[in-house]
Design a protein around this motif. Structure first.
Motif: not given
Length: 277
Positions: A21-28, A118-133, A194-199
């Protein structure tokens, strides 16, 4: 009502069912394949099926078939009804009993908000989001990004996309989420995965009860092929995050209460990721 809530609480009384249940709540609001749930929680597929069926019978989870896959998601109406019963009916709306459990519904104050991606590697997706915002609304938001298991350096394709789009990358670096916990950490108003694995990962609750959102998307780092094909994947990830960041910056954050703001954040997480910038 009492019997229905009692049945729900009985269902959640099992340690692995509450973990599910907690996992699905995090992924909601994601719909998650049963196989991914079983792999993440290290539960046999047959046992996972039993647990999912129990959560379905309690009205906590919905099931949808897409092709050959069964996808599962939280039934938020039931969850909200359960919380309403526990915090409103049982607590009788007494602030001395419930206020520490519930942040209330007042609008957020007029201030500069702090956001962590947050993502796992902080090398692409979360870096994109940080820079864009930061570049789109740095006057309204203080922005950070971090990884649960960051790499030693930023992905060169990600850096090149940001440079091609005119962003300054000189101050960017990979960081660990540990930098954002403890007494010296900044107070966070929003936390986005911003990635499923981190969530999927079990993390302690953030201090201050920031609004959280899951904006999961495919990892461009995992794309194979030619450099052109890899570059296209990073372009698509950038474009998908740009649309979400633009939708987020358009929200009247100061005038929305927490419930409305959380709903808006979840709606942004449901937007597609199929087009480029």
């Amino acid at each position: 009502m009492e019997k229905a809530i009692s049945d729900i609480l009985t269902t959640l009384g099992h340690p692995q069912r509450i973990a599910l249940f907690r996992l699905l709540m995090r992924r909601y609001p994601d719909r998650v394949p049963a196989g991914e749930l079983a792999m993440t929680l290290d539960i046999k597929p047959s046992t996972m099926s039993t647990y999912l069926s129990a959560l379905q019978r309690a009205g906590l989870v919905t099931q949808e078939r897409v092709g050959t896959s069964l996808l599962y998601a939280i039934e938020m109406t039931t969850v909200q009804r359960m919380f309403d019963y526990l915090f409103v009916d049982c607590c009788r709306n007494r602030p001395d009993l419930c206020l520490s459990l519930s942040p209330g519904t007042a609008p957020m104050s007029d201030k500069k908000y702090t956001v962590l991606f947050i993502c796992t590697g902080n090398s692409a997706r979360s870096i994109f989001a940080e820079t864009l915002l930061r570049d789109l609304a740095g006057d309204r938001f203080t922005v950070y990004s971090a990884g649960t298991r960051p790499q030693s350096e930023l992905n060169p394709f990600a850096v090149q996309v940001l440079k091609d789009k005119g962003h300054d990358t000189s101050a960017l670096r990979a960081k660990n989420v540990a930098e954002f916990s403890g007494p010296e950490a900044p107070d966070l108003d929003f936390v986005f995965t911003v990635c499923n694995q981190a969530a999927n990962e079990e993390c302690p609750a953030w201090e201050g009860q920031p609004i959280s959102g899951h904006w999961g998307m495919e990892d461009p780092v995992k794309v194979t092929g030619t450099d052109a094909e890899k570059s296209l994947a990073f372009q698509q990830a950038y474009g998908a995050l740009k649309r979400r960041i633009e939708a987020f910056t358009a929200l009247p954050v100061d005038s929305l209460d927490r419930i409305a703001l959380q709903s808006a954040v979840d709606d942004i997480g449901r937007t597609g990721t199929e087009t480029t910038a």
